[in-house]
Structures are given as C-alpha cells and as structure tokens.
Design a protein around this motif. Structure first.
Motif, PDB file in Angstrom:
ATOM      1  N   SER B 257       7.053 -13.686 -20.836  1.00 41.71           N
ATOM      2  CA  SER B 257       7.266 -12.582 -19.892  1.00 41.71           C
ATOM      3  C   SER B 257       6.011 -12.327 -19.074  1.00 41.71           C
ATOM      4  N   ALA B 258       4.866 -12.264 -19.770  1.00 41.03           N
ATOM      5  CA  ALA B 258       3.610 -11.971 -19.073  1.00 41.03           C
ATOM      6  C   ALA B 258       3.275 -13.090 -18.086  1.00 41.03           C
ATOM      7  N   TYR B 259       3.609 -14.323 -18.463  1.00 42.05           N
ATOM      8  CA  TYR B 259       3.331 -15.440 -17.562  1.00 42.05           C
ATOM      9  C   TYR B 259       4.237 -15.382 -16.330  1.00 42.05           C
ATOM     10  N   GLU B 260       5.503 -15.106 -16.568  1.00 40.28           N
ATOM     11  CA  GLU B 260       6.448 -15.049 -15.443  1.00 40.28           C
ATOM     12  C   GLU B 260       6.101 -13.915 -14.481  1.00 40.28           C
ATOM     13  N   LYS B 261       5.536 -12.842 -15.029  1.00 41.52           N
ATOM     14  CA  LYS B 261       5.135 -11.720 -14.178  1.00 41.52           C
ATOM     15  C   LYS B 261       3.839 -11.991 -13.436  1.00 41.52           C
ATOM     16  N   GLY B 262       3.117 -13.007 -13.888  1.00 45.31           N
ATOM     17  CA  GLY B 262       1.829 -13.297 -13.264  1.00 45.31           C
ATOM     18  C   GLY B 262       0.674 -12.540 -13.889  1.00 45.31           C
ATOM     19  N   ASP B 263       0.939 -11.854 -15.006  1.00 44.49           N
ATOM     20  CA  ASP B 263      -0.148 -11.142 -15.688  1.00 44.49           C
ATOM     21  C   ASP B 263      -1.144 -12.112 -16.308  1.00 44.49           C
ATOM     22  N   ILE B 264      -0.624 -13.240 -16.766  1.00 41.44           N
ATOM     23  CA  ILE B 264      -1.507 -14.282 -17.301  1.00 41.44           C
ATOM     24  C   ILE B 264      -1.187 -15.581 -16.566  1.00 41.44           C
ATOM     25  N   LEU B 265      -2.203 -16.429 -16.432  1.00 43.30           N
ATOM     26  CA  LEU B 265      -2.001 -17.649 -15.655  1.00 43.30           C
ATOM     27  C   LEU B 265      -1.900 -18.896 -16.531  1.00 43.30           C
ATOM     28  N   CYS B 266      -2.102 -18.706 -17.831  1.00 36.94           N
ATOM     29  CA  CYS B 266      -1.930 -19.826 -18.750  1.00 36.94           C
ATOM     30  C   CYS B 266      -1.280 -19.273 -20.007  1.00 36.94           C
ATOM     31  N   ALA B 267      -0.223 -19.939 -20.458  1.00 35.78           N
ATOM     32  CA  ALA B 267       0.516 -19.429 -21.610  1.00 35.78           C
ATOM     33  C   ALA B 267       0.751 -20.539 -22.614  1.00 35.78           C
ATOM     34  N   LYS B 268       0.184 -20.353 -23.802  1.00 39.19           N
ATOM     35  CA  LYS B 268       0.452 -21.278 -24.883  1.00 39.19           C
ATOM     36  C   LYS B 268       1.445 -20.565 -25.793  1.00 39.19           C
ATOM     37  N   ASP B 269       2.209 -21.308 -26.566  1.00 45.00           N
ATOM     38  CA  ASP B 269       3.119 -20.679 -27.513  1.00 45.00           C
ATOM     39  C   ASP B 269       4.264 -19.942 -26.807  1.00 45.00           C
ATOM     40  N   VAL B 270       5.151 -20.700 -26.205  1.00 41.99           N
ATOM     41  CA  VAL B 270       6.322 -20.115 -25.551  1.00 41.99           C
ATOM     42  C   VAL B 270       7.525 -20.239 -26.494  1.00 41.99           C
ATOM     43  N   PRO B 271       8.592 -19.461 -26.282  1.00 41.42           N
ATOM     44  CA  PRO B 271       9.726 -19.506 -27.216  1.00 41.42           C
ATOM     45  C   PRO B 271      10.373 -20.896 -27.254  1.00 41.42           C
ATOM     46  N   ALA B 272      10.643 -21.372 -28.453  1.00 40.48           N
ATOM     47  CA  ALA B 272      11.176 -22.731 -28.625  1.00 40.48           C
ATOM     48  C   ALA B 272      12.483 -22.924 -27.865  1.00 40.48           C
ATOM     49  N   GLN B 273      13.323 -21.875 -27.817  1.00 39.54           N
ATOM     50  CA  GLN B 273      14.631 -22.056 -27.188  1.00 39.54           C
ATOM     51  C   GLN B 273      14.517 -22.213 -25.676  1.00 39.54           C
ATOM     52  N   GLU B 274      13.350 -21.853 -25.125  1.00 39.60           N
ATOM     53  CA  GLU B 274      13.160 -21.982 -23.680  1.00 39.60           C
ATOM     54  C   GLU B 274      12.606 -23.351 -23.296  1.00 39.60           C
ATOM     55  N   ILE B 275      12.131 -24.091 -24.287  1.00 37.96           N
ATOM     56  CA  ILE B 275      11.433 -25.343 -23.977  1.00 37.96           C
ATOM     57  C   ILE B 275      12.286 -26.325 -23.156  1.00 37.96           C
ATOM     58  N   PRO B 276      13.556 -26.559 -23.514  1.00 39.22           N
ATOM     59  CA  PRO B 276      14.334 -27.521 -22.719  1.00 39.22           C
ATOM     60  C   PRO B 276      14.337 -27.170 -21.222  1.00 39.22           C
ATOM     61  N   LYS B 277      14.322 -25.872 -20.909  1.00 42.18           N
ATOM     62  CA  LYS B 277      14.317 -25.463 -19.513  1.00 42.18           C
ATOM     63  C   LYS B 277      12.914 -25.582 -18.914  1.00 42.18           C
ATOM     64  N   LEU B 278      11.923 -25.145 -19.691  1.00 43.06           N
ATOM     65  CA  LEU B 278      10.540 -25.148 -19.199  1.00 43.06           C
ATOM     66  C   LEU B 278      10.023 -26.563 -18.962  1.00 43.06           C
ATOM     67  N   ARG B 279      10.518 -27.500 -19.783  1.00 40.76           N
ATOM     68  CA  ARG B 279      10.061 -28.892 -19.690  1.00 40.76           C
ATOM     69  C   ARG B 279      10.250 -29.489 -18.311  1.00 40.76           C
ATOM     70  N   GLU B 280      11.228 -28.972 -17.588  1.00 37.94           N
ATOM     71  CA  GLU B 280      11.548 -29.530 -16.276  1.00 37.94           C
ATOM     72  C   GLU B 280      10.605 -29.013 -15.197  1.00 37.94           C
ATOM     73  N   ARG B 281       9.799 -28.008 -15.526  1.00 35.95           N
ATOM     74  CA  ARG B 281       9.018 -27.367 -14.484  1.00 35.95           C
ATOM     75  C   ARG B 281       7.696 -28.071 -14.212  1.00 35.95           C
ATOM     76  N   GLU B 282       7.167 -27.804 -13.008  1.00 39.24           N
ATOM     77  CA  GLU B 282       5.915 -28.435 -12.583  1.00 39.24           C
ATOM     78  C   GLU B 282       4.715 -27.883 -13.349  1.00 39.24           C
ATOM     79  N   ASP B 283       4.801 -26.601 -13.719  1.00 36.09           N
ATOM     80  CA  ASP B 283       3.649 -25.986 -14.378  1.00 36.09           C
ATOM     81  C   ASP B 283       3.672 -26.180 -15.896  1.00 36.09           C
ATOM     82  N   TRP B 284       4.579 -27.003 -16.362  1.00 33.45           N
ATOM     83  CA  TRP B 284       4.655 -27.318 -17.799  1.00 33.45           C
ATOM     84  C   TRP B 284       3.715 -28.467 -18.103  1.00 33.45           C
ATOM     85  N   HIS B 285       2.879 -28.319 -19.109  1.00 30.08           N
ATOM     86  CA  HIS B 285       1.929 -29.381 -19.445  1.00 30.08           C
ATOM     87  C   HIS B 285       2.080 -29.782 -20.897  1.00 30.08           C
TER      88      HIS B 285
END
Lengths: 305, 541
Positions: B257-285
């Motif tokens: 949530s904080a990352y999506e809002k722009g409060d933080i610019l780097c986020a480690k430890d995101v919810p596992a159920q979101e990973i399949p969606k996040l994996r497709e993104r450019e900012d995923w490392h």
C-alpha cells in the motif's frame, strides 16, 4: 468499603504473584531459546550470551534473581533487542498503544451506548434491524480484514488518510476506527439487551405513565441500570485495548506495545515476556478493582462483600 | 443520580486525558524531517533487533548498518572489492600479514578523528566474550582468535602500526579474508561512546556515532529509522541524498500500500498472493542471492544412511515445478549446492558455471525413472519396506507448500510422507540435534566464497544438520581452508562439491533470490547477492 478495597488489592497482588511464577516456569518449559537462528552461532558465543544474561544459572536461581530485581522495579534487559531495557520498552511503547486504545474506547462508548439504546426502544423496527446488522458485522469481521480493507479504500484508493505511523491526528483515524469497531458492536449489543430488560420494569412504566419524554426516560431513568453490563465489560476491555493490538499495530506500522507481546514469545525473549505479562496482569487487576468501585457508585443497591 | 453518572464520565475522561498526556515523550513523532526533495523513504524490513555492527547477525540489519558505517574495503556493484576507509592494502608473500593503509583525516560522524586504533578496538570488541556477539566467529581467520575468544584480547593478531596503518595477521593464508574485511561485523565503532553508554549506544541517535555516508538522527522503534547525510564522511561529495528513511513495516499488505501510494520508493516483502501480478511489472526486480534452499537428510540413521535412498529422493524432486510454480518464480531451480553469484578463482566467472550440472533439472521424467531404480537397488522397490517418512519444517514463506509438493513427488516413488510443521523456536534446535528424518534447510552466505556454502557439510561444522561425514570431503575442504593459492583452493572446492553431490549429502531444491519493487525514480541503487540493499550513492529523480 475501604476494608473491602484493601482486601481486593491484596487479592490482586496475590494474583499477580501467581501469574509471575507460572509465567516464569512455563516460558522456560517451552522448547527453544532466545538465541536460535537459522545459522547456528558458535558454542563459544552461545555460552558468552547465556552468561551475559544470567541464563546459565539454574532456574530457581534465575527465578530468585528475577524477583529480587522486580521488587526494585527493575524488569531487566531484553535479550533480543540488545541495549534496550524492559522498563524503557514499556514506558516508550505503552503510551502509544494507550493513546490509540483510549481514543477507540471513547469512540466505542460514545457510539455504542446510544446505538444500543436506540435499537432497544425501536425493538423490531427498521432502526433496530439496521443496528443489529451493523453490530453483527462488527463482531464477525476479523480485525486484519477490516484493517486491510480500510487501508485499501481510504488509504490507497481514496488517498484520504496516511497508512502508516502516528505522526499527526490524521494518522489516528484508520487505526482508531479499526480498533473501535469490535468493542462498539459489542457494547451496542450489550446495551440493547440490558436496555430491553430495564425497559420492561415497573418503574419505567410508571415514568412513562407520568408522561416523561423518551429522551429523559432513556437517559435519566433507564441508562443507569442498563449500563452495568457495559461497565463490567469495560474493565478487561480497557486493559486489553490500552496495551495495544498486535494486528492493528502491525498493519498500520504503529510502534505500540501490542506487537511486543507476540514478538517476545515467538522470539523467546524471556525478560520481555515477563515484563509485558506482569504489566498486563497488573493493569487487568487494577481495572477490575476500579470496576468494582464504579459499580458501587452507579448502583448503591450493590453490596460490596 | 445524574451527578453520579457525571462523576463516572468525568473519571473516564480524566483517565483518557492522562493516558494521552503521559505519551508526550513516547514513540510517535512528527514527520517533519525526511520528506524533502533529496529524501528517500524505503522499506527493506521490520524493526532490526540491533544496529550495533558487532551484534547484528541479520541481513536487513546489515543493509541499514552499511549506510552508517564503512569498513576497510567495501563491495561494489558487481561484487568487486572497492577501497573504503583504507585507500590501499598489501599482503605479505606468505599471505599471512595484511597491511591496510587508511585514508588521511578520517573522521567519525561527530567530527573526532578515526585512526587505526579504532579498528584494533572494534575487532577485539567483536571477539570479546563480554560483548557476546553472535557472529564473533567471523573473526576466526585472524591469528589468536581462539585465545581472544576466551578473554585474552591481546592475543588477537591486529595492530595499529601508526595512526593510518592497520596490520592484521591471519592464522592461515585465507585469500577470502578481503571479503570478510568488507562484512559489516568488521566495521569500526567508537570506543568512547560504547564505554560511556554500554549496549544502549546503538539505540539512541545521540550516542550512535558512525563513520559511514549517513548517520542516524531519529529512530522510532517499530516505525522508522531516519539517517541523514554525514558531512564528516570522507567521500561525502559523492553522496547525493540528504536523508534516507527506513520505514519499519512488518505487514506485506501495508508495504505494498505504501509503495503504491508513493510513500516509499522501494518495497521488499510484498504479499505472496500479489506476486503473479507484480511479476509482470517493470518495477519488479528479482536478483540473485548467495544461497540455496535445500533438504537435509539425517545421514546417520536408516534409511538415510544409505546414499542411494538420499539420491533417489533428490532425483524425484521436480525442481522446475517447485521454483516456478510453487514458489511463484521467486526462486530459481537448483541443480547444484553452490549457486549463482558465488565467484570462481578468477573472481569473474561463477563457480556454478564451471561445475557440472549435478542434476539435469530439465529431464524430470528420466530423473524419476533413475530414482525408482535407485530405490529398488537400495532394497525398497516401489517404496516397499519403508515406513512413513517424516518431513520437518516450520511454517513460513513457501515451506509448507514445498513440503506438500514433495509429498506428492515422493509419492510417485511409493513413499508415504508425513509433514510435521513446528514452531520456529522448536524447529532449529530439533534439526540441529538431528531429531528428524528429512528437514527443510537453507543457507545464505556471509561472504563471496564457495567455502561459505560447502563448509556446511564438513563433519565438524556446527550447521551440518544432516551430520554428513565423509573424510574425502573434509580433506578437500581442509585444502581450501589452508592453501593461499586460489587455483588450488577452488579446484579442491569443485572436487568437494562433486563428492557431496555423488553422496547426495543434501538435496538442493532452489536458489534464493531477493525480490522487491523499486520505483524508476530511484537511481544509483544496487542490490548485492549478499542480500544488502545499497542506497549510499542513490538519488531520487
């Protein structure tokens, strides 16, 4: 009454002593220790750490040392959060939880009592049904679902409130709401059923016959008697809410005491387990004594024996 | 009557006000600082247990420490050794004596001078039993370590020749010492503040004095740590950020949530159920980590005292399925024990690329056939004669789903598997004591040398949970430990890995990776395979 209170305090102290003793030996019975990590630390380092924290001594000696320090008001130092003492952890984190908890209890009372009363006088009508649905919802929805939902809708999508920390008044809105939801619902239900009880009594009928307005009837005559179950509930509620909620604090990144309770146990931070347990036990005992006194104030018919 | 209620309400209100008032000096504080243009807020983990360099043993703690402290040498973007507090160093011909030349005019963050004596003090403190540092053993390559760890600190082979010359004598010629010298545990710490404040020095910004690019100016435990640029750092001109705020979030949903809002610019430890969606993104490392997720077999007890049984189970694992499906592609399938990122003798190529692929992960069907044959050869055709086996794990990250996948995969060999999930604090001692048959295991290296992985299988190693013991393996590792010739060392380590894999001492499952979201506004950041997040030279667009 003075004698009674003294007796209650003595009983409370005994209870706390039993809690201390049981917790001390039980926590040492659970397997594992504070220095367990995926990577084994060397036997030498392990020994040095045990010695530093007095964990190398036999349990009865540790117990005795703990009690001696406790009488001096010293709860010891954390074995996991190095360099921090338990008194410091509690005094810096409890106020944060207490502020949050205090605000949510206030909200629960201010909203819950009128809601329950309104439901009672409108028994069976639409208002009653709506309130019952809300109250049931409040009791059934787990707090982590509520927190995540609140954060997602009001924090991320609508971007109305911050989602972490407690920097300003705005920061309090979401966590206070999340914390207050359950007790509000619970109080509303308690209030509704006890109000229904009271409303059926003769003196209320008399008051009604005298032609008193609903407002005066409810809040002057019925409330005093109907509020007793809420007061009973308030004692433990205060103790638990003021010491913080693990879930709410974790989700909203609030530096409160709630997470220390759980963290200390899974991390086997013995002094912190003891410190937080003693603190909570003392608070509960105190609250119960206060509730007993409040009873007497509200309803003089109650005999304190 | 009315009066009584008013009294009660008044008491409640007063109590609430008092409680609020007594929080004045407490935890929550204003977000006044750390929000400027050159400020960066990130979340790389929850509250660290400690940020005392000597006492820390956690990766997220290390990531924070490297911003506040600088070691003699540091590790650059591509894993290369970069001069840090020392501008150069030399080694004696026998590889035993290392002489570091410190920069002139080094300063602590409080402006006082930092000299070679500070390193002498700090390293001795790290070994000192009175410090009780969990990672004290990392100093064991230095001569006199054993004696120093008993309390005779003067025995430790460290010396300040003059203010800017620091000399270290090793017990054996260990070329990988230079990797250790870059490890946060080897950071210098200031004697005066520690002697004055004891362990609390590392909990308060006023007493937490460092020598790195930033220094801590605020720490609200459980909320955030704020570091601001240290003007006394020798290389302060290259530091672009005014401040870094490590937000100490614990809940993955909150982090996202904080990352999506722009409060933080780097986020480690995101919810596992979101990973399949996040994996497709450019900012995923997804970056390499020096570590392997593996399975330990209790090799001293039947049936796992038989290498054929171990090998059969290892071959029956469909590693691609586990890494890509069960672990959602956040791990890489592992064919070897020493994984990606660990460099070979030349310091450029990867050790794993110069090793045979011990298990051909692409040929699962053939592996399964071989596994069945091996099990039959061991006397358990189709698993007959084997009792129900027990798999020990704790319940975190992917451990339970992996266990369930293994249950199914080994089921094809006719093996019945019971999964025993225990609490973390019970799990590690049980595994260490060998009170199990099969257990999940994993290791992330502390320094870039394959020995840091392979040593786990040496008979005397405290982390050899499978109690694997093979004199031939030990012999090769002894060569790797004592030789000063990198080519000889690495040849021995390649041989050692071959021996262990032939014995199926363990079953490698997957290579660890770090995954995180990083906004494209951040430049100049790098992630090290050791798991460190380095924002020292970062900037925000």
């Amino acid at each position: 009454m003075g004698k009674y209170i003294l007796k209650r305090i003595a009983m409370g102290l005994t209870t706390i002593f039993i809690v201390i003793t049981l917790t001390f030996f039980l926590m040492n019975l659970i397997p594992g220790g504070p220095f367990m990590a995926e990577k084994a630390i060397s036997a030498q380092a392990q020994a040095a750490m045990n010695e530093k924290y007095g964990l190398d001594k036999p349990l009865p000696v540790q117990y005795k040392n703990y009690l001696v320090n406790l009488t001096k008001g010293d709860l010891g130092v954390s074995v996991k959060q190095r360099g921090r003492d338990i008194n410091g952890i509690i005094t810096s984190k409890f106020p944060v939880s207490a502020r949050l908890g205090g605000a949510s209890i206030l909200m629960a009372l201010i909203v819950g009592i009128p809601l329950g009363s309104i439901a009672a006088i409108n028994r069976g009508k639409l208002a009653d049904n709506i309130i019952i649905v809300i109250a049931t919802f409040g009791i059934a929805v787990p707090s982590f679902v509520l927190c995540t939902l609140l954060m997602y809708i009001f924090g991320v999508k609508l971007n109305l409130f911050p989602t972490y920390g407690l920097g300003s008044l705005k920061h309090y809105v979401l966590p206070v709401f999340a914390l207050a939801f359950y007790p509000t619902a619970y109080i509303a239900r308690l209030m509704r059923s006890s109000m229904l009880d009271v409303l059926g009594q003769d003196y209320i009928r008399t008051a009604k016959a005298k032609g008193l307005s609903t407002f005066v009837l409810l809040f002057k005559h019925a409330l005093r008697n109907a509020i007793l179950p809420v007061v009973t509930y308030l004692g433990p509620l205060l103790a638990y809410t003021l010491t913080g909620s693990f879930v709410v604090e974790k989700i909203f990144t609030i530096p409160g005491l709630g997470s220390e309770f759980i963290g200390s146990i899974s991390g086997r931070d013995y002094p912190l387990i003891m410190g937080t347990t003693i603190f909570l036990a003392t608070l509960i005992v105190t609250m119960n004594v206060l509730v007993d006194i409040a009873y007497k104030l509200i309803d003089p018919r109650i005999k304190l024996q | 009557m009315k009066k009584r209620i008013s009294i009660l309400l008044a008491v409640l209100l007063v109590a609430a006000t008092l409680l609020s008032a007594c929080g004045g000096g407490g935890g929550a504080s204003k977000d006044s600082k750390g929000d400027g243009a050159n400020a960066l807020a990130v979340c790389i983990g929850p509250d660290p247990e400690t940020i005392d360099p000597a006492l820390n043993s956690a990766v997220d703690g290390a990531s924070m420490i490297i911003h506040g402290f600088e070691t003699l040498v540091t590790i650059g973007k591509d894993g290369e050794i970069v001069p840090g507090q020392a501008e150069s160093y030399t080694t004696s011909d026998d590889g035993l004596v290392w002489t570091f030349k410190l920069r002139e005019d080094l300063k602590w963050s409080d402006g006082t001078p930092l000299t070679a004596e500070d390193f002498v003090y700090s390293w001795k403190r790290g070994v000192d039993p009175a410090t009780a540092a969990p990672y004290a053993e990392l100093f064991n390559v230095i001569k006199g370590y054993e004696e120093a760890a008993e309390g005779n600190l003067d025995a430790l082979g460290v010396k300040a020749v003059d203010d800017t010359t620091f000399e270290v004598t090793l017990a054996q010629a260990s070329p990988y010492f230079i990797q250790l010298a870059a490890f946060p545990t080897y950071s210098p710490v200031k004697k005066e503040t520690i002697e004055e404040n004891g362990e609390t020095w590392a909990t308060k910004p006023e007493t937490y004095i460092g020598n790195g690019a930033f220094n801590v100016t605020e720490w609200v435990p459980g909320e955030y740590i704020l570091l601001e640029k240290n003007p006394n750092y020798w290389n302060a001109d290259t530091v672009k950020l005014d401040s870094i705020k490590f937000v100490l979030m614990e809940d993955p949903n909150a982090v996202l949530s904080a990352y999506e809002k722009g409060d933080i610019l780097c986020a480690k430890d995101v919810p596992a159920q979101e990973i399949p969606k996040l994996r497709e993104r450019e900012d995923w490392h997804l970056d390499d980590l020096l570590g392997t997720y593996y399975i330990s077999f209790m090799t001293q007890k039947a049936p796992f005292d038989n290498p054929k049984v171990r090998k059969a189970l290892s071959l029956a694992i469909d590693r691609e399925h586990i890494a890509n499906v069960v672990m959602q592609g956040t791990y890489g399938p592992a064919s070897n024990f020493v994984g990606h990122g660990l460099l070979d003798a030349d310091g450029k190529t990867h050790f794993v690329d110069n090793s045979p692929e011990f298990i051909d992960i692409t040929k699962h069907d053939e592996n399964l056939e071989e596994a069945k044959n091996l099990l039959a050869e061991a006397g358990y055709p189709n698993g007959e004669g084997l009792e129900t086996l027990e798999y020990l794990t704790n319940d975190a990250s992917y451990h339970r789903p992996v266990a369930e996948a293994l249950q199914q995969m080994w089921g094809e060999l006719g093996i019945k598997l019971e999964i025993n999930v225990v609490e973390w604090s019970v799990f590690t001692p049980t595994r260490r004591n060998g009170d199990y048959q099969i257990a999940r295991n994993g290791w992330i290296c502390d320094y870039n040398d394959p020995s840091s992985m392979l040593d786990l299988l040496a008979s005397t190693n405290g982390n050899n949970d499978g109690q694997y013991s093979n004199p031939e393996f030990d012999e090769q590792m002894e060569i790797a430990r004592t030789s000063s010739d990198q080519n000889v060392r690495f040849e021995a380590m390649h041989k050692a890995e071959q021996i262990a894999m032939d014995d199926a001492a363990i079953a490698p499952v997957a290579y660890y990776k770090d995954f995180y979201l990083l906004s494209d506004k951040v430049e100049g950041f790098f992630h090290l395979p050791l798991g460190y997040f380095n924002f020292i030279n970062a900037s925000v667009k």
